[in-house]
Scaffold this active site. Structure first.
Site, short mmCIF file in Angstrom:
data_model
loop_
_atom_site.label_atom_id
_atom_site.label_comp_id
_atom_site.label_asym_id
_atom_site.label_seq_id
_atom_site.Cartn_x
_atom_site.Cartn_y
_atom_site.Cartn_z
N SER A 1 55.94 8.34 66.30
CA SER A 1 56.99 7.53 66.92
C SER A 1 56.45 6.13 67.15
O SER A 1 55.24 5.93 67.24
CB SER A 1 57.38 8.12 68.27
N ASP A 2 57.35 5.15 67.24
CA ASP A 2 56.92 3.85 67.73
C ASP A 2 56.59 4.04 69.22
O ASP A 2 57.04 5.02 69.85
CB ASP A 2 58.01 2.79 67.53
N TRP A 3 55.81 3.12 69.76
CA TRP A 3 55.24 3.33 71.10
C TRP A 3 56.33 3.56 72.17
O TRP A 3 57.15 2.71 72.42
CB TRP A 3 54.34 2.15 71.44
N TYR A 4 56.33 4.74 72.73
CA TYR A 4 57.31 5.19 73.75
C TYR A 4 58.73 5.33 73.19
O TYR A 4 59.70 5.36 73.94
CB TYR A 4 57.33 4.26 74.98
N GLY A 5 58.86 5.42 71.87
CA GLY A 5 60.18 5.47 71.25
C GLY A 5 60.90 6.80 71.46
O GLY A 5 60.28 7.83 71.71
#
Ligand code: BGC
Length: 764
Positions: free
Chosen positions: A268-272
């Site tokens: 995932s993108d960061w905290y996505g």
């Protein structure tokens, strides 16, 4: 909980040695993991309570400001793997606590500039240099390349991305991935997909037709996956047609894995995304950078059956297969000493092959006489903006300004202006733009020093004393925000005034004015370009920028870059302007891609809207002649080759970017007037020298996505091949026929928009 798992508590009876990653079958290793360990394995370990432990026999890593890492499980021989940004070079902190050494990286030209080279070998070489730095600094996966589409001129991260066109984006990405991975480190192509704005980036719902999604927004990823096998793919923050990409099995399983054959892991993108379980189920294998709430949720769902253990095991299996390829797993003895000198040379060469000469009246450039005295105006003639802000920035050791570069090349720079600008620049600098910043820098344009007002008399005096003027215009922005129109897309009042005054004063004396654009995205040029005799578009050229511009202005290198993105006349001309950044105004929740497939030149050409500088455009100090097109057949069967000779008919050596566009019949489907289907860059041709260029068209190149059939279809009829020096400078054409329509690929009906989209249609 985290610490106990890492210290490898007693999941196995003490008598039986635990299976080891790479030595025992993968399934045995996975089966030996406790549920707690499994839930930690799929959520990154970069959280406050975790300090990665070294797997025995492996060096303890202490890479400051690394993007993230995974959990190590010592008892199973699973090391932590390290991931770090980004697209213009490795981003780590250059300084570490209690450590006298430095850990700088090379700031390479940004992706928009590399794309302007249209040179895939060059993009691959830049990739391998970035990969080398990642390898030698102990990083396993570079969070790059980034290939979202330049949908709108105001997109805040477009400098990180290549182009408005999916073919060039996909090919550039494939080349970069091959280069990076040739070093034995991985890539994470990002952000998958349709992540074309920063406003509301964490939750914006991108509403897009199946056709536009397939043809424009997914196509580059498909090319990269099929041609270059990236180790990982990073899902994006946004939703597509109502579903977060990281929670979309249709995107990650059906399209990415089943249709395209991707066999790495998805992170995932960061905290996505929102729901850790849905992400696991959708095949988003690793959640970064890792939060205890996520692993706890996965842990309890795996225990109570809400999450099928098979799903989790699959996710883990895919992560571990990649982990086994990493330098950390292989215990690579990284040196912390990449070859920065050699990479600086490459950064210079790459940018010099990419900068675009937009205008050159009466051979203003190259500067004929090396003793010329140059009056340099504009703050950023004295300080180069090497790249954008946010996770795409690089902590480079130094950067070369335009004036330093020119001075080094032997030109005399006006001392009075130099002193005045240097004094002014001391007053302020973009916040967080220090080279040694540990922080992700995200300055707003407002925080950047505006142009200082230069006295008209001083300008007139300089016009008397100097032989020519250079005016640099700068734009910097990045992750976390899109751009605005006033003082950004359009020039500020100070910039306009400066340009006008310098131009009038110098021209009154018969002297030339060169404008250098040190910008991260498209700006308005049509209203002021008459005031310049030459314009060089440097985008953000990396740390060697000043040398690069001097190489080009002196004629040491002949410009050969061409635009991979259109410069429209006004912002309102861009097809997305009505639908950017979405609704409701203020805090948009959704954005409807009503322009459909008509992005960039596909729109300007089909709708006959004149741009300021068209896609594919760029000047040279020499001229090229295009010979007749030779088609291997008049009727298409399986594939067709197009051959032509390109000859340097001018007086100096140079390289030409040759572009092949195809106009397809538009009987049952709406079609752009033409689409890029191939490109090539010649070698350095001496005056009088020619090169034979060959393009191969396969059936896919003839196809468009037919929504009713959920298939790629090549329509029967006449196809016109248009080969040219830009999308609007077609030099040769030839036609062939496809006797019968072909279904070139049947795909799955997925990611269907929940609402009707009133899409643009071209009348042809
Ligand atoms: C960015 C990614 C980046 C990640 C890690 C996110 O905010 O969108 O491009 O790779 O951070 O730094």
């Amino acid at each position: 909980m985290a610490q106990s798992a890492m210290n490898n508590s007693s999941a196995m009876p003490p008598t039986k040695p635990a299976p080891q990653l790479g030595q025992n079958p993968l399934q045995e290793v996975i089966d030996a993991m406790s549920i707690e360990e499994k839930s930690l394995m799929v959520t990154g370990a970069k959280r406050r309570e975790v300090v990665p432990v070294a797997t025995p026999g492996r060096k303890q890593k202490n890479i400051a400001a690394v993007g993230g890492y995974t959990y190590p499980f010592v008892r199973l021989g699973i090391p932590a793997i390290y991931l770090s940004d980004g697209p213009a070079g490795l981003r780590i902190a250059p300084r570490r606590d209690n450590d006298p050494n430095s850990y700088y990286c090379t700031a390479f030209p940004v992706a928009s500039l590399v794309a302007s080279s249209w040179d895939l070998k060059l993009a691959e070489r830049v990739g391998s240099a970035m990969g080398h730095e990642a390898l030698e600094y102990g990083v396993d996966i570079l969070l790059a390349p980034a290939l979202n589409i330049h949908r709108d001129p105001l997109g805040g991260r477009s400098f990180e991305y290549y182009s408005e066109d999916p073919l060039i984006s996909g090919k550039m990405t494939a080349a970069a991935v091959k280069g990076i991975q040739s070093q034995g480190v991985g890539t994470s192509i990002k952000h998958f997909a349709a992540n074309n704005q920063e406003t509301s980036r964490r939750f914006i719902n991108t509403i897009v037709s199946e056709r536009a999604l397939r043809e424009i927004y997914l196509q580059g990823f498909k090319i990269a996956v099929e041609e270059a096998d990236p180790w990982t793919v990073m899902s994006s923050y946004n939703k597509i047609n109502g579903v977060y990409t990281s929670e979309s099995g249709e995107l990650l399983e059906t399209i990415l894995r089943k249709e395209w054959g991707f066999n790495g892991f998805v992170l995932s993108d960061w905290y996505g995304g929102e729901d850790a379980l849905k992400q696991m189920q959708a095949g988003n294998d690793l959640l970064m950078p890792g939060l205890a709430v996520w692993s706890n949720k996965i842990d309890s769902a795996a225990r109570n059956g809400a999450l099928d253990m098979k799903v989790l095991d699959h996710n883990i299996g895919r992560i571990l297969k990649v982990a086994m390829q990493t330098p950390t797993y292989k215990n690579y003895p990284y040196s912390d000493k990449p070859n920065l000198e050699q990479n600086a040379q490459l950064a210079r060469e790459a940018a010099a092959q990419s900068v675009v000469l937009l205008k050159n009246e009466q051979e203003t450039l190259p500067i004929a006489n090396s003793n010329q005295k140059i009056a340099a105006f504009g703050n950023y003639s004295y300080k180069m903006i090497v790249g954008g802000t946010g996770s795409g920035m690089v902590n480079n050791k130094y950067s070369v300004s335009l004036t330093e570069g020119l001075q080094k090349a032997g030109y005399q720079l006006d001392k009075e202006l130099q002193a005045s600008y240097q004094e002014y620049l001391k007053k302020g600098r973009p916040r967080n733009m220090k080279a040694d910043s540990l922080i992700t820098a995200m300055p707003k344009l407002d925080s950047i020093l505006g142009e200082q007002a230069i006295d008209e008399n001083l300008i007139r005096r300089k016009a008397q004393e100097a032989d020519m003027a250079v005016v640099t215009l700068m734009r910097v922005f990045g992750e976390g925000g899109d751009r605005k129109l006033d003082n950004d897309y359009y020039l500020s009042a100070e910039e306009k005034k400066l340009l006008k005054s310098v131009s009038e004063a110098f021209r009154a004396k018969g002297k030339k004015v060169v404008v250098v654009l040190n910008i991260g995205g498209v700006i308005e040029v049509a209203s002021w370009r008459d005031q310049a005799d030459a314009i060089l578009l440097a985008w953000q050229p990396g740390q060697e920028g000043g040398h690069v511009l001097a190489d080009l202005m002196s004629g040491k290198v002949n410009p050969s870059g061409k635009l991979a993105t259109t410069f429209p006349i006004t912002y309102q001309d861009s097809p997305s302007a009505k639908n950017f950044p979405g609704t409701p105004a203020g805090k948009p929740e959704k954005v409807v891609y009503e322009e459909g497939i008509y992005v960039g030149y596909r729109y300007y050409d089909a709708f006959k809207v004149n741009p300021a500088y068209e896609f594919g455009y760029g000047l040279s100090y020499t001229n090229f002649e295009y010979g007749k097109l030779n088609l291997s057949a008049g009727k298409f069967k399986d594939q067709l080759t197009v051959t032509l000779e390109v000859k340097n008919t001018g007086k100096v050596a140079g390289r030409e970017v040759v572009q092949l566009y195809l106009s397809a019949p538009a009987k049952t489907m709406d079609k752009p007037e033409k689409e890029l289907k191939g490109f090539a860059k010649t070698g350095l041709l001496q005056p009088g020298q020619s090169e034979t260029i060959t393009f191969t068209l396969d059936a896919r190149a003839l196809s468009s996505f037919d929504t009713r059939k959920t298939a790629w279809v090549a329509e029967a009829g006449k196809y016109t091949v248009k080969v040219g020096a830009s999308s609007r400078n077609i030099r040769q054409t030839a036609a062939f026929k496809l006797p019968k329509s072909l279904v070139t690929e049947q795909v799955n009906k997925v990611l269907v928009p929940e609402v009707a989209i009133s899409e643009l249609k071209a009348k042809r």
